[in-house]
Design an enzyme around this catalytic site. Sequence first.
Site, short mmCIF file in Angstrom:
data_model
loop_
_atom_site.label_atom_id
_atom_site.label_comp_id
_atom_site.label_asym_id
_atom_site.label_seq_id
_atom_site.Cartn_x
_atom_site.Cartn_y
_atom_site.Cartn_z
N SER A 255 20.11 -1.48 -15.71
CA SER A 255 19.40 -0.56 -16.61
C SER A 255 18.55 -1.38 -17.58
O SER A 255 18.58 -2.61 -17.56
CB SER A 255 20.40 0.30 -17.38
N LYS A 256 17.86 -0.65 -18.45
CA LYS A 256 16.95 -1.32 -19.40
C LYS A 256 17.67 -2.37 -20.25
O LYS A 256 17.04 -3.31 -20.71
CB LYS A 256 16.33 -0.26 -20.32
#
Length: 487
Positions: A255-256
Site C-alpha cells: 500500500s501507499k
Amino acid sequence: MPAQKQIRVRFAPSPTGELHIGNARTALFNWLFARKEEGVFVLRIEDTDVERSDRCYEDVVLNGLKWLGLDWDEGPDIGGPHSPYRQSERLSLYDHYLGILMDKGFVYPCYCNDEELKAEREIMLAQGLPPRYQGRCRHLTNKERRRLEAEGRRPAMRFKVAEELVEVDDLIHGSVVFDTTLFGDFIIVRSSGIPAYNFAVVIDDALMQVSHVIRGEDHLSNTPRQILLYQALGFDIPKFAHHALLLGPDRTKLSKRHGVTSVEAFRQKGYVPEALVNYMAWLGGGFRGEKEILDKEEIIDQFDLKHAGKNAPVFDEKKLHWMNTRHLRRLPPEKLLEYWFDLTEGEGRGEEELLLKIVPEVIGNLETLDQLRGLVEIFSKNEITFSEEAQDVLQAEPARKVLSAFRDVVESVDNYCPGDQYREFIKRVQTLSGCKGRTLFMTMRAALTGKTQGPELEKIITHLDKKTILLRIEQALRTYNHDPLHL
Ligand code: GLU
C-alpha cells in the site's frame, strides 16, 4: 465432441483512485491469459459505488492500461457485443435479474438500518461469533413489511442462504470449501436501489460469458456467495483463479505506506512499460527459464497462471529498477524518445534528429528515463542552467583560462570530428590554457552542459554545433567571471 468454449476473461476495476500496481498485475494476468489462449479480454468498469467512483479515475485506469500496452477487445470506450461495459449503465439488467430471484423466492426485503445491523454485529463479535445477519427480516409478514414501510424505511434486498458447504474449485488454490453459516443471508441490492458488488459481478460475468474469473485472493471469500447466485439464476459457473497479492517489505499488503504504488507514479519515475510489465509478470512465479528480461511475446509464451499466481511476492523496487535499466538498453531509440516526450509533454521536440543520434550513445548509462532530462537539455537548448557543482567549477581560478582558450580554439576550427581530430582539438586547448586533466575537462564540461556529470565530453563536443558551443562558453564566462580584462 462439443465445441471448446471460447476463453473470455475480464478486468473489472472500480474507478475510485489511481491504478494500483496490484490491480495492474491482475489486469496483466488476465491479458496474458487471453493472449496466450487466443481468447477475449474484456474491460468492465465497476462504478456502482456512486460516492467513491469518478469518471476521471476511469480515464486514469484506461490510460494506465494503454500505457502498459494491455489492450482490451471489448470495453466502455470501444463497446462490444455485451455493451454497455459500465455497471452504472446496466442497472436495468440488475433489476431484471432481481425480479427473477424474487419470483423464485430467493430474496426478501430487509428493513434493518445501519445502526441495527451494527449493533447486531457487535453483539456477535462480543460473543466470539463471526458477524453475520441473523435473519430478522426473513420471516416478516406482509403486514409487518407494510408497517415498516409506513415508517419510511426503504428495504435492501437480501439473498437467502441455506446452511450448506460451498466448494470453490480454484485453479490456483485447488478446492476451497466454505461453510455458508459463516456469512448468512447477504444483501444483493442496497436500499438505494444500487446493486451490491457480489450481485452485479455475477450478472455481468454471466451475461458477458466470462469463462475465467482471474482476480486477487482478497475476493476468494466472495466467491461462495457468487456461486450461490450463479446456481439460483441457473447460470454456468465460470472457472476461478485467485492470485496471491503483492506485499510490501514487511509482508503486509502493498500500500501507499510502502512508497509509490500507482502505475502513473512509476511512469513519472522514469520506468518504461516494458520493464513494469516484465517485473509484474516475473514477480511471484518467475519464469521457467533462467532468463529474466523478456519482451511481451516471450512473457505470453512463458505465462503460466497457476505458477505466476501462487506465491505472494514482495515488491522490490530495486529489482524493478534493474529491469528498467535492461529494458532501456533494448528499446529502439525512436521508442525511447516517444516515451520521453510522453513523460515530459514534449520536452526537446523539434530536436528529434539530433536526439536520435545521441540516445544510442548514452543509452547504456541510463537507469530511468528521467535521466535523459539533462541530456535533452544539453542538446536541445541554447542557454543552459548550471548546477551548484558546475558553478563551483566555473568560479574557480583556472576556469577563465580554460574557457578563453576553449573559445579561441573553437573559433579557429570549422568542425571537429570524434577520434584523432578531437584529441588534437583538446591538445590545443590544453597548450593554450596551460591547464590539463580534471581541471581542463571539468571546466569544459561544466560550461557546455551546466553539470559536472553526464555523457562523455567527446560526444558532447562532436554533436553540438559551433555556434552553440561558443554561446555556452560566453554564457559561462559572462556569468561566472567578473573580471573581463583578463579574458
Ligand atoms: N471491482 C472489483 C475490484 O476492483 C472487481 C473484483 C472482481 O474482479 O470480481 O476489486
